[in-house]
Structure formats: C-alpha cells, structure tokens
Scaffold this motif. Structure first.
Motif, PDB file in Angstrom:
ATOM      1  N   LEU A 271       0.811  -1.223   0.000  1.00 31.86           N
ATOM      2  CA  LEU A 271       0.000   0.000   0.000  1.00 31.86           C
ATOM      3  C   LEU A 271       0.843   1.271   0.000  1.00 31.86           C
ATOM      4  O   LEU A 271       0.300   2.375  -0.080  1.00 31.86           O
ATOM      5  N   ASP A 272       2.159   1.123   0.074  1.00 32.97           N
ATOM      6  CA  ASP A 272       3.017   2.309  -0.027  1.00 32.97           C
ATOM      7  C   ASP A 272       2.867   2.960  -1.396  1.00 32.97           C
ATOM      8  O   ASP A 272       2.985   4.178  -1.523  1.00 32.97           O
ATOM      9  N   ASP A 273       2.586   2.148  -2.424  1.00 32.77           N
ATOM     10  CA  ASP A 273       2.327   2.732  -3.748  1.00 32.77           C
ATOM     11  C   ASP A 273       1.105   3.649  -3.715  1.00 32.77           C
ATOM     12  O   ASP A 273       1.090   4.712  -4.355  1.00 32.77           O
ATOM     13  N   LEU A 274       0.081   3.232  -2.976  1.00 26.30           N
ATOM     14  CA  LEU A 274      -1.108   4.073  -2.827  1.00 26.30           C
ATOM     15  C   LEU A 274      -0.748   5.377  -2.121  1.00 26.30           C
ATOM     16  O   LEU A 274      -1.171   6.462  -2.545  1.00 26.30           O
ATOM     17  N   ASP A 275       0.031   5.276  -1.045  1.00 22.53           N
ATOM     18  CA  ASP A 275       0.439   6.478  -0.306  1.00 22.53           C
ATOM     19  C   ASP A 275       1.185   7.445  -1.210  1.00 22.53           C
ATOM     20  O   ASP A 275       0.926   8.657  -1.197  1.00 22.53           O
ATOM     21  N   LYS A 276       2.116   6.909  -1.985  1.00 24.60           N
ATOM     22  CA  LYS A 276       2.920   7.772  -2.867  1.00 24.60           C
ATOM     23  C   LYS A 276       2.047   8.424  -3.933  1.00 24.60           C
ATOM     24  O   LYS A 276       2.256   9.587  -4.315  1.00 24.60           O
ATOM     25  N   GLU A 277       1.057   7.689  -4.428  1.00 20.48           N
ATOM     26  CA  GLU A 277       0.141   8.249  -5.424  1.00 20.48           C
ATOM     27  C   GLU A 277      -0.690   9.382  -4.828  1.00 20.48           C
ATOM     28  O   GLU A 277      -0.883  10.432  -5.466  1.00 20.48           O
ATOM     29  N   LEU A 278      -1.174   9.182  -3.603  1.00 18.41           N
ATOM     30  CA  LEU A 278      -1.963  10.223  -2.940  1.00 18.41           C
ATOM     31  C   LEU A 278      -1.106  11.455  -2.661  1.00 18.41           C
ATOM     32  O   LEU A 278      -1.563  12.594  -2.811  1.00 18.41           O
ATOM     33  N   GLU A 279       0.140  11.228  -2.262  1.00 21.30           N
ATOM     34  CA  GLU A 279       1.049  12.361  -2.029  1.00 21.30           C
ATOM     35  C   GLU A 279       1.340  13.096  -3.331  1.00 21.30           C
ATOM     36  O   GLU A 279       1.375  14.345  -3.364  1.00 21.30           O
TER      37      GLU A 279
ATOM     38  N   VAL B  16      -8.495   7.203   5.008  1.00 25.42           N
ATOM     39  CA  VAL B  16      -9.492   8.215   4.706  1.00 25.42           C
ATOM     40  C   VAL B  16      -8.779   9.413   4.090  1.00 25.42           C
ATOM     41  O   VAL B  16      -7.666   9.772   4.500  1.00 25.42           O
ATOM     42  N   ILE B  17      -9.402  10.003   3.070  1.00 26.95           N
ATOM     43  CA  ILE B  17      -8.840  11.161   2.375  1.00 26.95           C
ATOM     44  C   ILE B  17      -9.750  12.352   2.656  1.00 26.95           C
ATOM     45  O   ILE B  17     -10.973  12.244   2.540  1.00 26.95           O
ATOM     46  N   LEU B  18      -9.183  13.485   3.025  1.00 27.33           N
ATOM     47  CA  LEU B  18      -9.959  14.689   3.334  1.00 27.33           C
ATOM     48  C   LEU B  18      -9.876  15.675   2.179  1.00 27.33           C
ATOM     49  O   LEU B  18      -8.786  15.984   1.677  1.00 27.33           O
TER      50      LEU B  18
END
Length: 406
Positions: free
Chosen positions: A192-200, A214-216
């Motif tokens: 899920l680090d790929d997801l984190d990097k994409e969100l960042e 959760v995304i704000l």
C-alpha cells in the motif's frame, strides 16, 4: 533469531497445525533448529500451512486469520526485523499502521488536524477483504524493488503460498496473505506504499492505518472525483477490490475512522464502539458468570484499561460518569447475589458499616438484585472507595489521568 524468539514469546498466541505451544517450543527448537537453519541457508525450507481461525468482526462479519506454527512465527519475525529498517524509512509520513513510534491515535489526530484546516468532506474507501485478495505477483514485485536476495524472496513467496489448513484439509493459497503472522503487517505496508505515494503525488491530505484509510477534501464534488480516480487506481494498478456498499463520500462529521468520529473539531469514540463496550461490560458483570469476584474484577480492569487506553485521545467526557455509575451498580448486583441467603446478606452489610435496621430490611427483601443495588444500604456498604480498593477501575479516573497528567 534469539531476538525474534523473545518477541514471539512475548506476543504469546495459539499453536499452529503442529500443536506446538509457546511453552513447548524451546525443547522443540533444540532438537530441530540445526536442520531448519541449514534448510534456510540452502533455500530449501518449506513453511507449514497456516491454521484457519475465524473471529467475529465488530460489525457482525467474520475475519479469517491464519495461525502459523511457532517456528514459522519466529522465522517471520526475524525477516521483519531485517526488512523493516530497509523499507520503513521510505514509507509515507501519513502511514501509521504497524510502524515503530506510530499508532492509530496518531492517525486519528492527523485526520482531525485536516478537518480543523477546513477539509470537511471525507473520502472513506473500504478495501474488500484486503488480506484475502492480495495478488502475490503485485506484492512480490514491490518487495523485490529493494530486496534482491533470491533465497529470501523465494522464502517470502513460499510463505504466501504455504496453504491453509481447514478441518484437517490443506487448501492452496494462490492469492492473499494470512492475517495473523508477523510478516503480514509489513507486507501490507509495502504493497500500500504505492497508494500512499500516489496520494502524495496528487497532493491529497490523508491518513492510513494498514488497510484503513481516509482522504480529506474540501467539497462533495471533489470527493466524488477522488473516489472515482482512487478506485480506478486501486483496481487497475494494485489489483485490489473496493467494497462499494461501504465506500462513500460523506461529511467529515459523519465519517468513522478506526472507531473514532469527529464532532466539530473534537474527537470522540463512535456509537458502535460504545455499544460494543457496553455489551462487553454486560458480559463481564453478568450475574450468571460463575467466577470469583477477584477474577471478575481482574478481567474487568484489564478490559476497561485497554478500552480507555485506546480511546484516551477522546475529548468526549460527558457519558463517562454515567458509565462508571452503571458499572458500579452492576458489580453491586453481583455482590448481592453472592450474599444470597438472608443471614449472609445481613452479616456482610453489618461488616461493611450498615446499621442493623437497614441491614435487616435489605436482608429480608424480596426485591430484585438490580433494585436492591440502588438502595442506600447497598451503596453505603459497597461504596466507590471500597470497590476501588477491591480493584474496580474507574473510567473517570483513567480519563483524567490521560488528559490531566500530574
């Protein structure tokens, strides 16, 4: 390996398919460790299948656990001790699950900070059976970005494919990773680090704890766009499934994250969490539970301390005194039932400072235990101070200790 064994021993846990317990492992390891060690070095070690265990989820569903043997837990723990310093430094600051120095409370407080900044819409994405649907190929491609030792990669792959034992029958595991071993939390963060990097990269404000995130955002429309694009990313790039019935875009005040909710700018426990707490208290203070009062109070104290320790960041104080009063009243019921015979009831009330007339009226009363627990005599005899000395823990005292430490 010794450090790994000490960690596994402190975690305790049930035996795997071989039936070897934590207590029996030391003797087992003395006999077999040399051959296991050689197999690990040769790259020929094959993990045992995990033992299937099913536990009820708070929302009424079921969570499937896989319990590895103690030997495999020790080996997995050793792998984690080596891999964590390699992967963890590059994980996102918004990832809080199973990481040193980080907690669920930190994740909740980060969400609250974003709400205070004016991001009042929450994109609440629910991953459907995350641990059961992980693609081995997608996961191992992420692990191999930093780990190049072929023996170790092969060993991790074998753990993923070790199989699961259900009612004496072994079934292959072609997808997913067993939730219950030391290795699974780290591997989930790697994937899920790929997801984190994409969100960042997209500039989103979020917090993630394992597969809960959760995304704000600032508006409903922005939230719907984010939900659509992140769902597409998770399904196409990471081969994960979204639960459409539980995933939603809501006001931040309507969102629930890690059993917390956000009212205005304050953090409080969710209603579901409070209901689970009350159900557990009913069980621990049930008058038909045939245990000693000492044992009952011990288990009650363990649960209350654990529950309040988790929800220590809540700013919701108003129901706490009521809950304390309710718990004390139920404990008084248990005492009165134990003093079932009128002579026993009378003698104990006198011993605890009740005058003869009131003690006699309670001793001979035909009222139910719950009504008797509210009488002046019962509250005088089994007062708050006396129950505290016996080991009854107060939610109020714990809340004050967390919020106003000396």
């Amino acid at each position: 390996m010794l450090k790994a064994w000490k960690q596994v021993r402190s975690n305790k846990g049930a035996p795997g398919i071989d039936g070897i317990t934590i207590e029996a492992y030391t003797d087992f390891a003395r006999q077999h460790w040399s051959s296991v060690r050689q197999a690990l070095l040769n790259g020929t070690y094959r993990p045992s299948p995990v033992l299937r265990a099913v536990i009820e989820k708070p929302d009424g569903g079921e969570r499937l656990l896989g319990i590895p043997t103690v030997m495999d837990r020790v080996i997995q723990q050793a792998i984690v001790q080596v891999l964590s310093p390699i992967f963890d430094p590059d994980f996102s600051p918004s990832s809080f699950g199973y990481r040193p120095g980080r907690s669920a409370q930190d994740a909740v407080q980060q969400v609250n900070r974003y709400i205070k900044q004016g991001l009042h819409q929450a994109v609440d994405v629910d991953l459907s059976k995350f641990f059961d649907t992980v693609s081995h190929d997608v996961l191992m491609s992420r692990v191999s970005r930093k780990i190049h030792d072929k023996r170790l990669l092969k060993l991790i792959g074998r753990y993923l494919r070790a199989g699961v034992m259900i009612d004496g029958q072994c079934y292959p595991t072609r997808v997913g990773m067993p939730q219950g071993g030391p290795l699974s939390p780290l591997l989930s963060n790697v994937l899920l680090d790929d997801l984190d990097k994409e969100l960042e990269y997209r500039g989103h404000c979020f917090a993630r704890y394992c597969d809960d995130f959760v995304i704000l955002v600032g508006s409903q429309r922005a939230g719907e766009r984010v939900m659509e694009s992140i769902t597409r990313y998770l399904e196409r790039r990471l081969k994960l499934r979204i639960n459409p019935t539980k995933s939603k875009v809501v006001k931040a005040t309507e969102a629930e994250f890690l059993s917390f909710t956000f009212t205005g700018k304050r953090i409080r426990w969710s209603e579901k969490s409070l209901n689970r707490f009350e159900r557990k208290i009913l069980k621990l203070t049930g008058r038909s539970w045939g245990v000693s009062m000492e044992y009952r109070l011990k288990k009650l104290a363990e649960y209350i301390r654990g529950w309040m320790g988790y929800f220590r960041i809540t700013e919701y104080y108003s129901p706490i005194p009521r809950l304390d009063q309710w718990i004390r009243r139920r404990i008084r019921c248990c005492f009165i039932k134990q003093w079932r015979k009128p002579k026993t009831r009378y003698r104990n009330l006198i011993r605890l400072g009740v005058d003869h007339i009131k003690a006699a009226s309670i001793a001979g009363s035909s009222k139910g235990y719950y009504r008797l627990s509210k009488t002046y005599a019962a509250q005088l005899a089994l007062n708050d101070s006396y129950l505290s000395k016996l080991g009854l823990v107060s939610l109020k005292d714990l809340w004050i200790r967390f919020h106003h430490p000396r």
